[in-house]
Design a protein around this motif. Structure first.
Motif, PDB file in Angstrom:
ATOM      1  N   ARG A 137      40.554  47.924  29.829  1.00  0.00           N
ATOM      2  CA  ARG A 137      40.095  46.759  29.073  1.00  0.00           C
ATOM      3  C   ARG A 137      39.993  47.051  27.579  1.00  0.00           C
ATOM      4  NH1 ARG A 137      37.607  42.672  31.689  1.00  0.00           N
ATOM      5  NH2 ARG A 137      37.451  42.834  33.937  1.00  0.00           N
ATOM      6  N   ASN A 138      39.497  48.239  27.267  1.00  0.00           N
ATOM      7  CA  ASN A 138      39.281  48.525  25.850  1.00  0.00           C
ATOM      8  C   ASN A 138      40.604  48.610  25.097  1.00  0.00           C
ATOM      9  OD1 ASN A 138      36.447  48.652  25.911  1.00  0.00           O
ATOM     10  ND2 ASN A 138      36.614  50.626  26.976  1.00  0.00           N
ATOM     11  N   ALA A 208      39.348  36.620  31.889  1.00  0.00           N
ATOM     12  CA  ALA A 208      38.931  37.148  30.593  1.00  0.00           C
ATOM     13  C   ALA A 208      40.148  37.426  29.724  1.00  0.00           C
ATOM     14  CB  ALA A 208      38.134  38.426  30.783  1.00  0.00           C
ATOM     15  N   LEU A 211      41.469  34.248  28.356  1.00  0.00           N
ATOM     16  CA  LEU A 211      40.746  33.778  27.165  1.00  0.00           C
ATOM     17  C   LEU A 211      41.230  34.515  25.918  1.00  0.00           C
ATOM     18  CD1 LEU A 211      37.032  33.595  28.394  1.00  0.00           C
ATOM     19  CD2 LEU A 211      38.876  31.993  28.760  1.00  0.00           C
ATOM     20  N   LYS A 215      43.112  33.026  22.636  1.00  0.00           N
ATOM     21  CA  LYS A 215      42.553  33.195  21.301  1.00  0.00           C
ATOM     22  C   LYS A 215      43.575  33.814  20.360  1.00  0.00           C
ATOM     23  CE  LYS A 215      38.962  35.431  18.783  1.00  0.00           C
ATOM     24  NZ  LYS A 215      37.778  36.252  18.754  1.00  0.00           N
ATOM     25  N   LYS A 261      29.968  30.984  40.717  1.00  0.00           N
ATOM     26  CA  LYS A 261      31.037  31.675  40.006  1.00  0.00           C
ATOM     27  C   LYS A 261      32.067  30.697  39.467  1.00  0.00           C
ATOM     28  CE  LYS A 261      34.283  35.405  40.507  1.00  0.00           C
ATOM     29  NZ  LYS A 261      34.943  36.368  41.358  1.00  0.00           N
ATOM     30  N   ILE A 264      31.009  28.937  36.412  1.00  0.00           N
ATOM     31  CA  ILE A 264      30.948  29.836  35.255  1.00  0.00           C
ATOM     32  C   ILE A 264      32.331  30.082  34.693  1.00  0.00           C
ATOM     33  CG2 ILE A 264      30.503  32.228  34.592  1.00  0.00           C
ATOM     34  CD1 ILE A 264      28.061  32.090  36.430  1.00  0.00           C
ATOM     35  N   ASN A 268      33.690  29.198  30.989  1.00  0.00           N
ATOM     36  CA  ASN A 268      34.383  30.092  30.069  1.00  0.00           C
ATOM     37  C   ASN A 268      35.693  29.492  29.596  1.00  0.00           C
ATOM     38  OD1 ASN A 268      32.405  31.999  30.193  1.00  0.00           O
ATOM     39  ND2 ASN A 268      33.338  33.110  31.892  1.00  0.00           N
TER      40      ASN A 268
ATOM     41  N   GLU B 120      35.144  38.411  16.983  1.00  0.00           N
ATOM     42  CA  GLU B 120      34.520  37.493  17.940  1.00  0.00           C
ATOM     43  C   GLU B 120      33.507  36.581  17.261  1.00  0.00           C
ATOM     44  OE1 GLU B 120      35.668  37.071  20.695  1.00  0.00           O
ATOM     45  OE2 GLU B 120      36.691  38.920  21.263  1.00  0.00           O
ATOM     46  N   ASN B 129      31.113  33.132  18.142  1.00  0.00           N
ATOM     47  CA  ASN B 129      29.994  33.511  19.009  1.00  0.00           C
ATOM     48  C   ASN B 129      28.867  34.091  18.182  1.00  0.00           C
ATOM     49  OD1 ASN B 129      31.216  33.121  21.762  1.00  0.00           O
ATOM     50  ND2 ASN B 129      32.735  34.428  20.767  1.00  0.00           N
ATOM     51  N   ARG B 134      27.005  38.097  24.309  1.00  0.00           N
ATOM     52  CA  ARG B 134      28.338  37.518  24.450  1.00  0.00           C
ATOM     53  C   ARG B 134      29.354  38.349  23.701  1.00  0.00           C
ATOM     54  NH1 ARG B 134      28.898  31.294  25.338  1.00  0.00           N
ATOM     55  NH2 ARG B 134      30.973  31.363  24.474  1.00  0.00           N
ATOM     56  N   LEU B 138      32.594  40.293  25.089  1.00  0.00           N
ATOM     57  CA  LEU B 138      33.940  39.911  24.653  1.00  0.00           C
ATOM     58  C   LEU B 138      34.728  41.079  24.078  1.00  0.00           C
ATOM     59  CD1 LEU B 138      33.167  36.417  23.163  1.00  0.00           C
ATOM     60  CD2 LEU B 138      34.828  36.882  24.953  1.00  0.00           C
ATOM     61  N   ARG B 140      34.644  43.964  25.086  1.00  0.00           N
ATOM     62  CA  ARG B 140      35.110  44.807  26.184  1.00  0.00           C
ATOM     63  C   ARG B 140      36.061  44.036  27.076  1.00  0.00           C
ATOM     64  NH1 ARG B 140      29.353  46.612  26.180  1.00  0.00           N
ATOM     65  NH2 ARG B 140      29.505  48.495  24.917  1.00  0.00           N
ATOM     66  N   LEU B 141      36.534  42.923  26.552  1.00  0.00           N
ATOM     67  CA  LEU B 141      37.449  42.066  27.295  1.00  0.00           C
ATOM     68  C   LEU B 141      36.835  41.579  28.600  1.00  0.00           C
ATOM     69  CD1 LEU B 141      40.233  41.027  26.545  1.00  0.00           C
ATOM     70  CD2 LEU B 141      41.192  42.590  28.208  1.00  0.00           C
ATOM     71  N   LYS B 142      35.580  41.218  28.531  1.00  0.00           N
ATOM     72  CA  LYS B 142      34.955  40.572  29.670  1.00  0.00           C
ATOM     73  C   LYS B 142      34.724  39.126  29.288  1.00  0.00           C
ATOM     74  CE  LYS B 142      32.701  44.694  31.338  1.00  0.00           C
ATOM     75  NZ  LYS B 142      31.478  45.491  31.283  1.00  0.00           N
ATOM     76  N   PRO B 143      34.610  38.240  30.258  1.00  0.00           N
ATOM     77  CA  PRO B 143      34.380  36.833  29.906  1.00  0.00           C
ATOM     78  C   PRO B 143      33.028  36.650  29.228  1.00  0.00           C
ATOM     79  CG  PRO B 143      34.166  37.171  32.257  1.00  0.00           C
ATOM     80  CD  PRO B 143      34.705  38.436  31.704  1.00  0.00           C
ATOM     81  N   PRO B 144      32.897  35.649  28.377  1.00  0.00           N
ATOM     82  CA  PRO B 144      31.646  35.461  27.629  1.00  0.00           C
ATOM     83  C   PRO B 144      30.439  35.278  28.546  1.00  0.00           C
ATOM     84  CG  PRO B 144      33.121  33.568  27.367  1.00  0.00           C
ATOM     85  CD  PRO B 144      33.919  34.648  28.003  1.00  0.00           C
ATOM     86  N   VAL B 145      30.613  34.568  29.625  1.00  0.00           N
ATOM     87  CA  VAL B 145      29.536  34.452  30.614  1.00  0.00           C
ATOM     88  C   VAL B 145      30.055  35.068  31.891  1.00  0.00           C
ATOM     89  CG1 VAL B 145      28.040  32.892  31.851  1.00  0.00           C
ATOM     90  CG2 VAL B 145      28.798  32.298  29.554  1.00  0.00           C
ATOM     91  N   GLU B 146      29.327  36.040  32.410  1.00  0.00           N
ATOM     92  CA  GLU B 146      29.858  36.748  33.563  1.00  0.00           C
ATOM     93  C   GLU B 146      29.480  36.059  34.848  1.00  0.00           C
ATOM     94  OE1 GLU B 146      31.161  40.635  33.807  1.00  0.00           O
ATOM     95  OE2 GLU B 146      29.629  41.260  32.396  1.00  0.00           O
ATOM     96  N   PRO B 147      30.440  35.980  35.749  1.00  0.00           N
ATOM     97  CA  PRO B 147      30.149  35.349  37.032  1.00  0.00           C
ATOM     98  C   PRO B 147      29.093  36.148  37.799  1.00  0.00           C
ATOM     99  CG  PRO B 147      32.511  35.647  36.744  1.00  0.00           C
ATOM    100  CD  PRO B 147      31.841  36.392  35.641  1.00  0.00           C
TER     101      PRO B 147
END
Lengths: 1164, 147
Positions: A137-138, A208, A211, A215, A261, A264, A268, B120, B129, B134, B138, B140-147
């Motif tokens: 991810r990083n 993710a 998104l 962007k 879920k 959510i 997003n 971000e 944001n 958040r 973001l 760390r490439l995770k969604p802004p709101v985590e499921p």
């Protein structure tokens, strides 16, 4: 620029790559850097223009640096180069499945690469490979970061919209690209394809990434329609799926904790799609676009709601009707918009305020008062918002502040609204706010009963002014300023009256009566004190708090407070307090000149709003002139003088002129201080810089006086009833002065001051004063002309000392022309006056002869007379502008005879275009003065505010419709424009600017004009009217384009600026000088080409400027140079030593129209 | 519109800058203007104490965080108060990344991450944001709101 950035880039890279243990050395090196290369940006000194200009040279040095650093790359401690980083990306991308490569990418390569504002396209393939294959991810996050940068890059010189340090070898790489490397055009479509595929995928696990991809896509430039279409498609595709949920958003800020879920993920996606939608170009007519945005306000993600509202509010500003329709019932109690009042996002509420403002003010919704009132009520509720930002926005909206284009009526309406409207909260207020923001619930419980808006606002502002936060203070002062603007508008339209306050008072008590609560008591108390709870009372207490804020240590806050005070200043109240505050403030050396000029411009704006305040404002402007002469822009000050003079009306003219002349009474600068130009110890009136500025200002004032005294005094030679003969009867000087001052004290006092200046000032001022006196002499009738003639004569001969005995005592030098050094200047002036008087005598004699012998005037005689008339007009025009059609150098008696001759020979008197005065627009002066007089009379007699406004508006057209820099400045200010960069260096570098060298400039002008005149040889004798004309030109040049503030001067024609002058001097002055020059020299062009119109035509046809295009950006290195932006179209006037003198079609960002640019920078 | 976000060290060297809607030829002016502003006013100011300035219709809010100065320039809806919100979002994100108000060294060590955070928070001249959680997700490439 390149050099500055590069060196700072190296510094940054040094810092980043340096060993942590060696921080101290890194710091030292950075300091070293800053003292040399980066120093430019540190000290605000413009980077040396040579380095700036030659971006190619810069590239060369970059490549050099590159090779050096590559050579040193073996040494690990040395900074990493861009090329090395790129190479490692290529290598690591190939092995991206290995943990070690990933770690290396995330920990060292990518962060270091971030130092550059962008990466070149050659990195893109590796990035795309990482994007496809890497799962860390990083790493991926960085990949999106760089892909976005490549997309956003507009391809010009490696400068992306985001700014930053340019990729160092960008140009070199671009060259490589040209011969077959990877270009942007190659990679961008691939990036776009890959990202759009990803952002359209429905896989929940990867949402993710989806998104992030979306962007990154939004960063591509909006100019490419293809990409926009693609983006549109994707965004609407997502919204299609996620926006149509009927599921209501859960209220409050705890949304994110609840929910399954699926919802959510939807939230997003809603966020990402609306965020992208926000970046798409606004599409007001597009219903789906609006529809999606309107759906957005019900989304669960607060940022998404913010974006939705910002889109809607922007559309509403253009098309309120469809927005109101689309929003339907959301504004009603319980609707979605009501929920936003409690949304935990400040900007969302700000946009809500804007939206409510647009809809509630919309004319198209006049048929739907219900809708309008819903939105007004929402807006009023926002006044209770816990955030200052929202509350202030709501106040501004109530006050009718829009985008600076709002009309006076809007503003006045805003003031009425603020003072008369009542906030009634809906029945069940704030269901959701409990426990969320204790402050807001507290407030709303307090505010439950209906409240007049003005009270709420005042209370809120007062408490804000007690804040310790500078932004809050600044913003609050700004709100008060807006309030002042609206109030001034209400004044101007006559909508502001004391009745209004009573009205509210009664309303107020009506409303409060039913609920006799504890809060009633303080009101009673205050009533008991006699301090009525009126608007005036509320305002007074607010202003008290505002004034205390002047004690803030931040100058910017203080400046804003002063502006607010200027706006809140009531024309009928004493302004002593304001004056003393400003005087106090100006003594503080901390004020930067830009801020002071801003305040000065505020005075302009205030004057435009309320012309009645002309005198007050002049008094304030005078404080600036006396306290900080070195920091203010003399041009702007002059313009203020002039507009105020015109606006002051017949009564105020005298006072207005007095206010200007007070500048002349300032103590003259110390003679000794002029020598030590280089030592700047501290800013005070005695240091050389301000002494010089003061002198400049005095010169400006003298000149202004000369140009405008006649207007102020309403004394014109061509309207004078006194025949010249009568004046000659009063040759006794004392009697003459007595007669003059009794007849027109304004002009008499102006004369007195100028006469004093002609003795006491510095040489420059004395010259200006003599010029001014001549101007007045020519323009005034008797006995003023004679008085001045007498004076000049005395000055020239050095005789008649008895007249000036006291002055001589005080001055201690020979009062003759030799002492004043003005001989050469005065003689030609006297000559003209002599000629005029002689011609008048001749005329009187001829008339007598003809009368005695009862003889008709023959055509020959008339012709001779007419020729004399024209010749004298030409002479006179060399000194100052006069309306040629009306001006009678031979006196009023000649009018009839000249008329006869003209009629016989069909010579048009008004001259049309052949009249230079008309051609340059100055003969409006008659028209203007009459017009103004007439209109001011009406204003005076019947106070009709509408007319007054119309007149004030008309003022704008007449007086402001020219191109002078000060006018532009004022216009910009009034229009609220000005996002251009601030000028940092004007203060420190005033003396060191290459082209200014004041004395040099002066000396050069004199020498050169004298040379020119020797060649000329049209007049016998050492000095001729032309030479004085030129001297006047050079004088005015010292005031930087001073010709515009005069009612008599020409309006600089935008195109005629630069036609002549090559022989005169290196064009180191502003265009106005050249204009001036032109206007003076035209009569020299020979009898045939005397008239202006034809002359200009000639110039146009013969000069035939070549057009060209800027090939590169060019930053001006001096006053005479001109900034260019690549692609800008210019007209090339002429070439000098490898430089073109070019003219732009429109003034550039710096307001300059014309100047020098290197030949190589322009394609011809 | 947020016209500029700029980080500089105490010597006035620019560490990060993001311009939006500022023509290239004006950037140098802004840089020197801001740095000069900081050198005149930020000495001895408290950590995260907000300072304000304005130039024509543009607002400027600036502060220090640790050893680093942060300047933000905005216009229109981004007036001094909105910029204060932006600056708060940025400082809290920076502190989150660095774990404390950063020294210059620490700031440079976390340079990459800070750039990501900035992306971000301010994207194309608009505030995006504001919550640090958040932002943390973001970058760390995770969604802004985590499921």
């Amino acid at each position: 620029m390149a050099s500055g950035q590069d060196s700072s880039g190296t510094t940054l890279m040094d810092l980043i790559t340096s060993d942590p243990s060696a921080t101290s050395t890194a710091g030292a090196s950075s300091q070293q850097q800053s003292s040399s290369g980066v120093g430019g940006s540190l000290l605000g000194k413009p980077v040396a223009p040579t380095a700036d200009r030659k971006s190619k040279k810069g590239t060369l040095t970059q490549i050099q640096n590159e090779t050096i650093s590559a050579a040193k790359a073996l040494n690990p401690v040395k900074p990493v180069s861009y090329a090395q980083l790129v190479r490692s990306i290529h290598e690591l991308a190939a092995t991206c499945d290995q943990k070690s490569s990933q770690r290396q990418l995330v920990n060292s390569v990518f962060p270091k690469l971030a130092v550059y504002n962008s990466v070149d396209p050659s990195v893109a393939p590796s990035l795309l490979m990482l994007h496809q294959q890497c799962e860390d991810r990083n790493v991926l996050r960085y990949v999106y970061y760089y892909l976005a940068r490549i997309l956003s890059d507009n391809g010009s010189q490696g400068l992306s919209a985001a700014g930053g340090i340019p990729t160092p070898n960008w140009d070199a790489l671009a060259d490589i690209d040209a011969v077959g490397g990877v270009t942007r055009a190659d990679v961008v479509p691939r990036i776009v394809d890959q990202l759009s595929a990803e952002s359209s995928s429905d896989d929940v696990e990867f949402h993710a990434r989806r998104l992030a991809a979306l962007k990154a896509l939004t960063s591509c430039s909006t100019s490419s329609s293809e990409m926009m279409e693609k983006l549109n498609e994707i965004v609407f595709g997502i919204l299609e799926k996620v926006a149509d949920t009927k599921q209501k958003r859960k209220k409050g800020i705890f949304t994110k904790q609840g929910g399954d879920k699926e919802s959510i993920v939807r939230g997003n996606l809603q966020y990402a799609s609306l965020s992208s939608l926000r970046r798409l170009p606004l599409d007001p007519g597009n219903q789906p676009f609006l529809h999606r945005a309107v759906q957005g306000i019900e989304f669960s993600d607060p940022v998404a709601v913010r974006h939705a509202l910002s889109i809607i509010s922007e559309i509403a500003a253009k098309d309120p009707y469809s927005v109101a329709m689309a929003l339907g019932k959301s504004a009603q109690p319980g609707g979605a918009l009501q929920d936003i009042l409690h949304l935990h996002d400040v900007l969302a509420r700000v946009y809500l305020a804007k939206l409510c403002h647009s809809i509630s003010r919309a004319r198209v919704l006049d048929q739907r008062p219900d809708i309008k009132s819903q939105y007004s009520s929402l807006l009023y509720q926002l006044l209770l918002d816990p955030s200052d930002r929202v509350c202030f926005e709501a106040i501004n909206c109530v006050l009718g502040k829009g985008d600076n284009t709002e009309s006076t009526e809007d503003r006045a309406g805003g003031w009425i609204r603020l003072t008369r409207e009542i906030l009634k909260l809906p029945e069940a207020p704030s269901v959701a706010s409990k426990g969320v923001l204790s402050k807001s619930s507290e407030k709303s419980s307090k505010a439950r009963r209906p409240q007049p808006l003005i009270k709420l606002v005042m209370r809120r502002l007062e408490s804000s002014f007690r804040s310790f936060s500078r932004p809050v203070l600044h913003a609050a002062a700004r709100v008060v300023q807006e309030m002042g603007k609206s109030r001034a508008a209400a004044f101007a339209l006559g909508a502001y009256d004391e009745g209004a306050s009573l009205n509210v008072e009664s309303l107020d008590s009506d409303l409060e009566n039913p609920m006799a609560e504890a809060t009633r008591k303080p009101n009673l108390l205050s009533n008991g004190h006699g301090g009525m709870d009126t608007i005036a009372g509320l305002l007074a207490s607010l202003m008290e708090v505002v004034r205390t804020t002047v004690a803030c240590e931040c100058v910017y806050v203080r400046a804003m407070v002063i502006k607010a005070l200027i706006w809140m200043q009531n024309p009928h109240e004493s302004f002593e307090e304001l004056k003393s505050i400003i005087a106090c403030e100006l003594s503080d050396p901390a004020w930067p000149s830009s801020l002071l000029n801003d305040v000065l411009l505020t005075l302009h704006a205030r004057f435009k709003a309320t012309p009645d305040m002309a005198v007050t404002l002049l008094e304030i402007a005078r404080i600036f002139a006396t306290k900080v002469p070195g920091k203010i822009d003399a041009d702007v000050l002059q313009l203020l003088w002039k507009t105020c003079l015109v606006g002051a009306g017949p009564d105020g003219k005298h006072t207005a002129l007095e206010a200007v002349t007070i500048v002349l009474d300032l103590p003259p600068p110390q003679p000794g201080s002029m020598s030590g130009l280089t030592s700047v110890d501290m800013v005070s009136a005695s240091d050389p810089k301000s002494a010089m500025a003061l002198q400049r200002l005095v010169q400006a004032a003298v000149w202004f006086l000369g140009e405008n005294a006649n207007y102020a005094a309403s004394e014109y030679a061509w309207e004078s009833a006194t025949p010249p003969g009568t004046a000659l009867m009063m040759l006794d000087a004392d009697k003459m002065v007595a007669a003059a001052s009794s007849r027109n004290p304004t002009l008499a006092s102006a004369l007195t001051r100028l006469q004093r200046c002609a003795f006491s000032g510095s040489w420059e001022i004395r010259i200006a004063a003599v010029q001014a006196l001549t101007t007045i002499a020519i323009r005034s009738g008797e006995p003023y002309r004679l008085q001045i003639y007498e004076f000049l004569h005395a000055l020239a001969l050095g005789g008649v000392q008895s007249n000036f005995s006291e002055l001589q005592l005080s001055n201690g030098e020979n009062q003759g022309a030799s002492g004043t050094g003005l001989g050469s200047l005065i003689i030609p002036m006297l000559k003209v006056l002599d000629e005029m008087y002689r011609a008048q005598d001749d005329l009187a004699r001829d008339i007598r002869q003809h009368d005695n012998s009862k003889q008709e005037w023959s055509d020959e005689e008339l012709k001779e007379l007419y020729e004399t008339h024209e010749r004298l007009l030409d002479f006179v025009s060399l000194f100052c502008f006069v309306p040629r059609a009306k001006y009678l150098p031979l006196g009023p008696t000649s009018a009839k005879l000249i008329e006869i001759y003209r009629n016989r020979h069909n010579i048009s008197a008004s001259g049309g275009l052949s009249d230079p005065a008309v051609a340059t627009g100055i003969s409006d002066l008659m028209y203007e003065s009459k017009e103004v007089q007439k209109e001011t009379n009406t204003v005076q007699s019947g106070i009709d505010p509408d007319l007054a406004m119309a007149w004030a508006a008309g003022l704008e057209d007449d007086v402001w419709a020219n191109n002078a820099p000060a006018v532009d400045k004022v216009k910009d200010f009034l229009a609220g424009a000005g996002t251009d960069a601030p000028d940092v260096d004007d203060e420190e570098y005033m003396n060191s600017r290459p082209s200014v060298g004041y004395d040099d400039m002066w000396a050069k002008t004199i020498l050169e004009t004298y040379d020119a005149e020797e060649d000329d040889g049209r007049y016998s004798g050492g000095s001729s009217p032309e030479s004085t004309g030129s001297v006047e030109t050079s004088i005015s040049s010292h005031f930087g384009g001073m010709n515009y503030p005069s009612l008599f001067s020409s309006k600089p024609s935008s195109h005629g600026a630069t036609q002549q002058t090559i022989r005169e001097e290196p064009p180191s002055y502003s265009t106005s000088v050249l204009q001036r020059k032109e206007s003076f020299e035209n009569p020299l062009a020979g009898r045939g080409g005397r008239s202006f119109g034809s002359h200009e035509d000639e110039d146009k046809s013969s000069g035939n400027p070549q057009s060209g295009k800027a090939l590169y950006d060019f930053t001006a290195g001096g006053d005479d140079e001109l900034n260019l932006i690549t692609g800008e179209e210019v007209e090339i006037e002429y070439e000098v030593d490898g430089w073109y003198y070019v003219k732009k079609r429109r003034p550039g960002r710096d307001g300059k129209m014309a100047g020098l640019v290197p030949v190589l920078y322009v394609s011809s | 519109m947020i016209l500029a976000v700029l980080f500089a060290n105490s010597d006035g060297n620019i560490l990060i800058e993001r311009f939006h809607g500022v023509p290239a030829e004006e950037r140098l002016h802004w840089r020197s203007f801001l740095v000069k502003l900081g050198s005149e006013n930020l000495k001895g100011s408290k950590n995260e104490e907000l300072h304000v300035a304005s130039h024509k219709s543009v607002s400027i809010v600036y502060t220090t965080i640790g050893d680093v100065c942060l300047y933000i320039v905005g216009k229109d809806e981004y007036d001094e108060l909105a910029l204060a919100e932006v600056i708060f979002a940025i400082t809290s994100a920076v502190k989150d990344v660095c774990g404390k108000p950063p020294t210059e060294r620490l700031f440079l060590d976390k340079y990459g991450r800070i750039c990501l955070c900035l992306d971000e928070i301010v994207w194309q001249g608009l505030l995006e944001n504001t919550e640090k959680d958040r932002v943390r997700r973001l970058i760390r490439l995770k969604p802004p709101v985590e499921p």
